[in-house]
Write a protein that holds these residues in place. Structure first.
Motif, short mmCIF file in Angstrom:
data_model
loop_
_atom_site.label_atom_id
_atom_site.label_comp_id
_atom_site.label_asym_id
_atom_site.label_seq_id
_atom_site.Cartn_x
_atom_site.Cartn_y
_atom_site.Cartn_z
N SER A 93 -7.47 1.27 -5.96
CA SER A 93 -6.79 2.56 -5.91
C SER A 93 -7.80 3.68 -5.83
CB SER A 93 -5.91 2.73 -7.15
OG SER A 93 -5.25 3.99 -7.12
N TYR B 111 -7.73 7.62 -6.89
CA TYR B 111 -6.89 8.55 -7.65
C TYR B 111 -6.56 9.77 -6.80
CZ TYR B 111 -5.15 11.26 -11.61
OH TYR B 111 -4.35 11.98 -12.45
N THR C 62 -2.58 3.63 -3.69
CA THR C 62 -2.92 2.38 -4.36
C THR C 62 -2.55 1.22 -3.45
OG1 THR C 62 -2.45 3.39 -6.50
CG2 THR C 62 -2.55 0.98 -6.43
N GLY D 79 -1.95 7.39 -7.15
CA GLY D 79 -3.16 6.63 -7.41
C GLY D 79 -3.37 6.37 -8.89
N THR E 144 0.85 -1.18 0.00
CA THR E 144 0.00 0.00 0.00
C THR E 144 0.89 1.24 0.00
OG1 THR E 144 -1.69 -1.18 1.24
CG2 THR E 144 -1.84 1.21 1.20
N LEU F 87 -7.85 0.74 -14.27
CA LEU F 87 -7.56 -0.44 -13.43
C LEU F 87 -7.70 -1.76 -14.17
CD1 LEU F 87 -9.20 0.57 -10.03
CD2 LEU F 87 -6.76 0.40 -10.54
#
Length: 785
Positions: A757, A759, A763, A708, A703, A714
């Motif tokens: 994630s 933005y 993420t 992001g 993490t 994705l």
């Protein structure tokens, strides 16, 4: 003289006979008085016993209510205080454990003591010394809950001349006259008797309370000599005096007329006996009362039907004691109306068990004996008829409920085809809510429903079956059948779905015909396409082979000069053979080393991806500590994180089980994910690597607090050579194979990869592997080639 002596002897014999007759009559009347006295006491005890059973039934009903409220607390999950507050019959609902903690002498403490010893029992009923009915019931979790209901609210206000007692073997609670306390305590828990005491003679009766060791007792006064006894004594005295006078007055004057009267009376008695037998066989009895209806005379048959001990005269109020309480008003009203209309017809239920229904019929007539008018009639047992009527009514209610619950139209017509009954669906489907009424002709109904019918056609199989299209788009199929009495039944069902299915089936058949024609036309073209497909497939397989061979050869050819470039540049950076002179040369050498290592990593990634696509990449699983490869990867990349001023943390559970996995593959996956996180996290950010167990799987997650990824990008990030536009804008180096390799390695272990994630915020990329390795999900053992 002989005549005088004979007359004297005859007189003496007559006197002896008269005295003997009077003595016998006096003895018989005395025995009759004693018998009636005993019968009255037995009837009195029976009434008290009935009252005790009624109180015991109220106690049992209140206990059932308390058990139901305890069940509501367990099932519905409401609080005990809220459940107790919903009814005035229960003061409190608490757990037995909480009540046992109260001090002895308090209401809850005494209630807990009264219900103590309930281990192993599902329910129990007890009595506390403070006059509380205590009901206990076990819950599903094994705990015991009790409810408190005051006994005085259940019993009500006791009469001043009576005492009502509720008791167990150890505890008793009484209401009413305390003078009868000793008599109430002396009676067994199930029985009745009459006893003497400080308060005088008393009659007591007890009845056990169901599902408990309690008994409800009622004690009332039973005086030795009552007003009824005095009345009986006077009546018997008159009965004795009247025959004595008659005997003395008429003893010497018997005549043929008197003999005929006696014979006629005997015949009347025989007639009465025969009539009584007939009435009893017909389960009926005779009754008679004056016009004011203050009292009634009941024959033996009528008294037996009412549950009385004997026949005779009884007041209207006493009669109501043998009538069910909810019928009292009906009986009083019937006798009141009889005075004005001259006849009476009543139906009522008795108060004795088993329940019996009686019908009382009669009318006013002239009294031939004393003049005036009297009411007389018969009392019939109609229990079987009443039960039959109730069964017929219940069956009719069930039939009506079934017909109303039927969602199709239903109508019943008589022999002349007039409407007798219809259900709600019949009126709604044909729009006849305000039109239908009993007695309407069938033709009139057909005309009235025409406004709601769009189309109506007869079935080909049955002339009495019609298919009706309504204007609201629904289709009904109605069938008419005759009833045994010549009437008619109309029943309909909704076949809208069937009609639509038939239409859709016809359309499907048409489409199938067209499809068959198209298929026949395209058979020739299909064979040509099949041939071209085979050729294109061969070309694609050859291209894939060529690509894999090219990547392998290219990787091999590039690795040889790269090893020299990396090795010599490393010697120059470390100045192993001496200083380079100008510091700029050392910076150039460091750039060459970094570029060479980066290029070698890219080549290795491309080669691994080529092996995976060619099916030649395998893994070798063995039991390992899941934290070891993660820790190794973080040591390899921690320097880069420090150079970029990014905080790198490892969060792992201290006692994780070993996992069957490839150590190198897990290290490579973590290295790929952390490298990506470093690329897209600004200085001062944070990267957290998490390792934890989730059921039969190990969860590895990286993490970051970077830029992001947009939600629309994705789905394609796990594909080879894919990078999002925001990544390219940051001019980050890489092939875009990191996530694709991680996903492939995770699937080779029998696991999966997830990506989430936000933005602009960060993420999280995670891969989840089964603890048992690929064998646990049916992938088999894999070895490194």
């Amino acid at each position: 003289m002989p005549d005088d002596r004979a007359a004297a002897a005859s007189t003496r014999r007559m006197l002896v006979l008269i005295v003997s007759i009077l003595a016998l009559m006096a003895g018989g009347l005395g025995l009759k008085a004693w018998e009636e006295r005993q019968s009255a006491e037995i009837a009195h005890l029976g009434l008290i016993q009935s009252e005790a059973r009624a109180i015991a039934a109220r106690i049992s009903a209140r206990a059932e209510l308390a058990s139901a409220m305890i069940g509501v607390v367990d099932v519905a999950g409401i609080s005990r205080s809220e459940a107790a507050g919903t009814t005035r019959a229960i003061d409190a609902i608490v757990s037995l454990r909480d009540a046992a903690q109260s001090a002895p002498g308090t209401r809850l403490g005494d209630a807990a003591a009264a219900i103590a010893g309930t281990e192993g029992e599902t329910s129990r009923i007890g009595l506390s010394p403070q006059g509380d009915l205590v009901v206990g019931m076990a819950s599903d979790d094994g705990s015991f809950t009790i409810a408190l209901a005051p006994v005085d609210e259940i019993i009500g206000i006791a009469r001043e001349d009576a005492r009502i007692t509720l008791r167990t073997d150890t505890v008793g609670f009484g209401l009413g006259n305390p003078a009868f306390a000793d008599a109430a305590d002396a009676i067994p828990v199930s029985g009745s008797h009459i006893s003497g005491g400080p308060g005088g003679r008393a009659a007591s009766a007890c009845a056990p309370v169901a599902r408990s060791d309690m008994a409800a007792c009622v004690t009332v006064p039973a005086p030795l000599l009552t007003l009824n006894d005095l009345v009986r004594f006077l009546i018997f005295s008159l009965l004795l005096a009247a025959p004595a006078l008659a005997i003395f007055g008429l003893g010497s004057r018997l005549s043929k007329h008197q003999t005929q009267v006696i014979v006629q009376e005997t015949r009347n008695e025989e007639s009465d006996r025969i009539l009584s037998l007939v009435m009893r066989g017909a389960r009926a009895g005779y009754w008679e009362c004056p016009v004011d209806a203050s009292s009634l005379y009941l024959s033996e048959g009528a008294a037996e039907l009412l549950g009385m001990q004997r026949a005779g005269i009884i007041s209207l109020e006493d009669l109501l004691e043998y009538v069910a309480p909810d019928n009292h008003g009906r009986v009083r009203e019937g006798f009141t109306k009889a005075r004005s209309i001259g006849w009476i017809h009543l139906t009522f239920a008795t108060s004795m068990a088993p329940l019996r229904w009686l019908e009382m019929r009669g009318s006013a007539s002239e009294d031939p004996g004393g003049g005036g008018s009297v009411f007389g009639g018969i009392l019939l047992d109609i229990t079987e008829r009443k039960q039959s009527e109730d069964r017929v009514k219940a069956a009719e209610r069930r039939l009506r409920a079934a017909i109303e619950g039927f969602n199709g139209p239903f109508a019943l017509w008589d022999q002349r085809q007039r409407l007798l009954y219809w259900n709600r669906a019949f009126a709604l489907d044909f729009g006849l809510q305000d039109t239908l009424r009993p007695g309407m002709g069938r033709e009139t109904v057909l005309i009235a429903r025409a406004g709601a019918v769009l189309l109506e056609r007869q079935s080909a199989e049955d002339a009495r079956t019609m298919l009706i299209a309504l204007r609201n788009g629904r289709w009904l199929k109605t069938v008419e059948r005759s009833t045994p009495d010549g009437g008619l039944i109309t029943v309909g069902v909704d076949v809208t779905e069937n009609v639509r299915n038939e239409e859709e089936l016809k359309k499907q058949k048409e489409r199938m015909k067209r499809a068959v024609l198209d298929l026949e036309r395209s058979e020739g073209r299909a064979s040509e396409l099949s041939r071209k497909y085979s050729e294109e497939k061969a070309k694609a397989e050859h291209a894939a082979h060529t690509k894999s061979a090219f990547l392998a050869n290219m990787s091999h050819e590039l690795r040889t000069p790269l090893n020299a470039i990396i090795g010599f540049s490393d010697i120059m950076v470390t100045e192993l053979r001496g200083p380079l002179g100008d510091p700029i040369y050392k910076d150039y050498a460091r750039d060459i080393l970094t570029s060479g290592q980066h290029l070698l990593d890219m080549i290795n990634d491309i080669l691994d991806m080529a092996k995976i696509e060619a099916g030649k990449m395998t893994i070798s699983t063995q039991p390992i500590d899941p934290v070891d490869p993660v820790d190794a990867a973080m040591r390899m990349i921690r320097r880069k994180a420090e150079e970029k001023n990014i905080e790198l943390n490892l969060e792992a559970h201290p006692r994780l089980p070993d996992i069957d996995a490839d150590h190198r593959a897990i290290r490579q996956m973590v290295l790929n994910l952390v490298s990506n996180a470093l690329k897209f996290t600004d200085p001062g950010g944070k990267i957290t690597v998490t390792v934890e167990q989730r059921g039969p799987e190990i969860y590895f997650a990286v993490t970051d607090t970077g830029i992001g990824i947009p939600a629309e990008d994705l789905p394609r990030l796990a594909q080879p050579f894919e990078q999002v536009s925001s990544s390219r804008d940051r001019n980050t180096d890489g092939t875009g194979l990191g996530l694709a390799l991680t996903k492939s390695f995770a699937e080779m272990h029998g696991g999966r990869m997830s990506l989430s994630s936000v933005y602009g915020e960060g993420t999280t990329v995670a891969f989840i592997l089964p603890i048992g390795g690929p064998e646990s999900v049916g992938l088999g053992t894999r070895d490194v080639a």
